[in-house]
Design a protein around this motif. Sequence first.
Motif, PDB file in Angstrom:
ATOM      1  N   GLY A  28      49.926  39.351  25.215  1.00 24.75           N
ATOM      2  CA  GLY A  28      51.107  38.832  25.892  1.00 24.75           C
ATOM      3  C   GLY A  28      50.782  38.227  27.240  1.00 24.75           C
ATOM      4  O   GLY A  28      51.538  38.399  28.206  1.00 24.75           O
ATOM      5  N   ARG A  29      49.676  37.492  27.299  1.00 28.96           N
ATOM      6  CA  ARG A  29      49.252  36.894  28.563  1.00 28.96           C
ATOM      7  C   ARG A  29      48.975  35.401  28.410  1.00 28.96           C
ATOM      8  O   ARG A  29      48.528  34.940  27.355  1.00 28.96           O
ATOM      9  N   LEU A  30      49.222  34.698  29.496  1.00 29.66           N
ATOM     10  CA  LEU A  30      48.937  33.266  29.581  1.00 29.66           C
ATOM     11  C   LEU A  30      47.895  33.064  30.676  1.00 29.66           C
ATOM     12  O   LEU A  30      48.057  33.566  31.801  1.00 29.66           O
ATOM     13  N   TYR A  31      46.829  32.333  30.334  1.00 26.80           N
ATOM     14  CA  TYR A  31      45.766  32.028  31.276  1.00 26.80           C
ATOM     15  C   TYR A  31      45.771  30.530  31.580  1.00 26.80           C
ATOM     16  O   TYR A  31      45.913  29.704  30.663  1.00 26.80           O
ATOM     17  N   VAL A  32      45.601  30.170  32.843  1.00 25.33           N
ATOM     18  CA  VAL A  32      45.573  28.763  33.236  1.00 25.33           C
ATOM     19  C   VAL A  32      44.441  28.510  34.214  1.00 25.33           C
ATOM     20  O   VAL A  32      44.002  29.409  34.941  1.00 25.33           O
ATOM     21  N   HIS A  33      43.985  27.258  34.203  1.00 23.94           N
ATOM     22  CA  HIS A  33      43.036  26.730  35.186  1.00 23.94           C
ATOM     23  C   HIS A  33      43.673  25.454  35.714  1.00 23.94           C
ATOM     24  O   HIS A  33      43.849  24.491  34.958  1.00 23.94           O
ATOM     25  N   THR A  34      44.066  25.424  36.960  1.00 27.80           N
ATOM     26  CA  THR A  34      44.806  24.284  37.502  1.00 27.80           C
ATOM     27  C   THR A  34      43.905  23.064  37.681  1.00 27.80           C
ATOM     28  O   THR A  34      42.679  23.150  37.575  1.00 27.80           O
ATOM     29  N   SER A  35      44.530  21.942  37.993  1.00 25.51           N
ATOM     30  CA  SER A  35      43.774  20.688  38.084  1.00 25.51           C
ATOM     31  C   SER A  35      42.772  20.691  39.231  1.00 25.51           C
ATOM     32  O   SER A  35      41.748  20.001  39.165  1.00 25.51           O
ATOM     33  N   ASP A  36      43.058  21.459  40.290  1.00 26.71           N
ATOM     34  CA  ASP A  36      42.123  21.525  41.409  1.00 26.71           C
ATOM     35  C   ASP A  36      41.478  22.898  41.555  1.00 26.71           C
ATOM     36  O   ASP A  36      40.864  23.193  42.590  1.00 26.71           O
ATOM     37  N   SER A  37      41.647  23.737  40.534  1.00 22.10           N
ATOM     38  CA  SER A  37      41.104  25.096  40.510  1.00 22.10           C
ATOM     39  C   SER A  37      41.749  26.015  41.550  1.00 22.10           C
ATOM     40  O   SER A  37      41.263  27.112  41.791  1.00 22.10           O
ATOM     41  N   GLY A  38      42.861  25.556  42.144  1.00 20.52           N
ATOM     42  CA  GLY A  38      43.570  26.374  43.115  1.00 20.52           C
ATOM     43  C   GLY A  38      44.571  27.298  42.445  1.00 20.52           C
ATOM     44  O   GLY A  38      44.707  27.341  41.212  1.00 20.52           O
ATOM     45  N   PRO A  42      47.889  28.751  40.924  1.00 21.95           N
ATOM     46  CA  PRO A  42      49.010  28.101  40.227  1.00 21.95           C
ATOM     47  C   PRO A  42      50.308  28.120  41.017  1.00 21.95           C
ATOM     48  O   PRO A  42      51.153  27.228  40.849  1.00 21.95           O
ATOM     49  N   ASP A  43      50.504  29.112  41.880  1.00 17.89           N
ATOM     50  CA  ASP A  43      51.754  29.180  42.630  1.00 17.89           C
ATOM     51  C   ASP A  43      51.926  28.002  43.577  1.00 17.89           C
ATOM     52  O   ASP A  43      53.027  27.751  44.071  1.00 17.89           O
ATOM     53  N   CYS A  44      50.855  27.278  43.822  1.00 19.51           N
ATOM     54  CA  CYS A  44      50.932  26.077  44.674  1.00 19.51           C
ATOM     55  C   CYS A  44      51.211  24.815  43.878  1.00 19.51           C
ATOM     56  O   CYS A  44      51.264  23.726  44.454  1.00 19.51           O
ATOM     57  N   HIS A  45      51.376  24.939  42.561  1.00 18.30           N
ATOM     58  CA  HIS A  45      51.484  23.753  41.713  1.00 18.30           C
ATOM     59  C   HIS A  45      52.784  23.658  40.920  1.00 18.30           C
ATOM     60  O   HIS A  45      52.935  22.737  40.115  1.00 18.30           O
ATOM     61  N   ALA A  46      53.703  24.588  41.109  1.00 21.16           N
ATOM     62  CA  ALA A  46      55.016  24.516  40.451  1.00 21.16           C
ATOM     63  C   ALA A  46      54.880  24.290  38.948  1.00 21.16           C
ATOM     64  O   ALA A  46      55.380  23.307  38.390  1.00 21.16           O
ATOM     65  N   LEU A  47      54.208  25.208  38.269  1.00 19.20           N
ATOM     66  CA  LEU A  47      53.992  25.059  36.837  1.00 19.20           C
ATOM     67  C   LEU A  47      55.285  25.304  36.064  1.00 19.20           C
ATOM     68  O   LEU A  47      56.126  26.119  36.449  1.00 19.20           O
ATOM     69  N   SER A  48      55.413  24.609  34.946  1.00 17.63           N
ATOM     70  CA  SER A  48      56.476  24.887  33.979  1.00 17.63           C
ATOM     71  C   SER A  48      55.841  25.110  32.610  1.00 17.63           C
ATOM     72  O   SER A  48      54.776  24.565  32.317  1.00 17.63           O
ATOM     73  N   ILE A  49      56.511  25.903  31.796  1.00 20.75           N
ATOM     74  CA  ILE A  49      55.960  26.294  30.504  1.00 20.75           C
ATOM     75  C   ILE A  49      56.915  25.864  29.404  1.00 20.75           C
ATOM     76  O   ILE A  49      58.082  26.282  29.370  1.00 20.75           O
ATOM     77  N   SER A  50      56.437  24.989  28.510  1.00 19.33           N
ATOM     78  CA  SER A  50      57.251  24.540  27.375  1.00 19.33           C
ATOM     79  C   SER A  50      57.315  25.647  26.328  1.00 19.33           C
ATOM     80  O   SER A  50      56.286  26.149  25.877  1.00 19.33           O
ATOM     81  N   VAL A  51      58.547  26.020  25.935  1.00 22.90           N
ATOM     82  CA  VAL A  51      58.742  27.082  24.944  1.00 22.90           C
ATOM     83  C   VAL A  51      59.598  26.604  23.776  1.00 22.90           C
ATOM     84  O   VAL A  51      59.989  27.393  22.925  1.00 22.90           O
ATOM     85  N   THR A  52      59.884  25.299  23.719  1.00 28.59           N
ATOM     86  CA  THR A  52      60.778  24.743  22.698  1.00 28.59           C
ATOM     87  C   THR A  52      60.022  23.731  21.860  1.00 28.59           C
ATOM     88  O   THR A  52      59.729  22.628  22.328  1.00 28.59           O
ATOM     89  N   ASN A  53      59.702  24.085  20.635  1.00 32.69           N
ATOM     90  CA  ASN A  53      58.996  23.166  19.747  1.00 32.69           C
ATOM     91  C   ASN A  53      60.030  22.304  19.029  1.00 32.69           C
ATOM     92  O   ASN A  53      60.304  22.462  17.840  1.00 32.69           O
ATOM     93  N   GLY A  54      60.623  21.393  19.795  1.00 28.69           N
ATOM     94  CA  GLY A  54      61.665  20.524  19.246  1.00 28.69           C
ATOM     95  C   GLY A  54      61.902  19.366  20.186  1.00 28.69           C
ATOM     96  O   GLY A  54      61.096  19.095  21.091  1.00 28.69           O
TER      97      GLY A  54
END
Length: 325
Positions: free
Chosen positions: A89-99, A101-113
Amino acid sequence: ESVSARISGTPTAPIVIRAARPGTVLIRGDVDAPRFRPAEGRPFTFCADFEKRVEGVAERSTLRSYEPMLSLAEVELTPASFYQDPQAGRLYVHTSDSGHPDCHALSISVTNGFGILLTPPPGSTTVHDVVIDGLGFTGYQAREFPPEPGSRNRWGLHVVMGERVAIRRCTAFLNGGGIYLLAPTDSVVEDCYAFGNRSRFLDLGNNILGWSVSDTTFRRNRVESFWKSGTSTDDITFYGGERYDKKPTRGIMEANLAINAGLMIKGAFGPDSRQAGNIVVGRGAYFYRPPDATNILLPQYDSPQAKRSYVDPVNHDFRLQADAP
């Protein structure tokens, strides 16, 4: 949220789907990301608890979509990527500048439609006499290849077999695709803005696409890309072969603005399909058909020469100055 409808109006009483105030309605297929923490033993990877299936991750700070990976180790090596561990139940990310994620305002798509998908109602071959005005769409992505025929993507707005359909003042961003009309007739897309839309499965016209259009106009739209991609991915596009109903494959591209993108008319479109008054600028700028004198192609729109010739090219005002060379 994903809305599918089989609707049609009449020429004298079209169905209108309209924001009370344009720009105030945003239909979302995503959610804001939770807080992330550093992943143990991984200097560039961050993790968060997230149990819903993740279709995509978008970095709003750079308007970039992340690539899905098959392992945590790949995420550590790949900027702008993510991996979901469904068992933990975990999501792992590597941001575009390796900084962080809280500085990048991420959004997560959960709707396959799709944000809105319109298909012909029973007894009709077309979606006809519909107006869509002032809506916004974001967060519609697919982690795996979408099976629906005629799409190969997830779109903010998708109209199948439209007839006398008008799409006005809509915005689509950070989806697999922005606005898509499949085999429309006598339809128009105008004054819309599509940016940062990117598909892993369809490599053309991800911002605004008309496939096998007939007597359809794309007018005064703006498409924009913010990071390097393949040719034609971010374009405003007419594409496709001859139509099954034998109606002429014909369209008009008029007064559109493409920034770090191109304008394409390709396929079974004859000389009666035209492009006029369009402006295509920046990285990757091109016209698939050679432009005439009414169109502007300016890959380096911030150059000294462009600044001497146009009123304010950096802010996309391409009116000629009175003393332009």
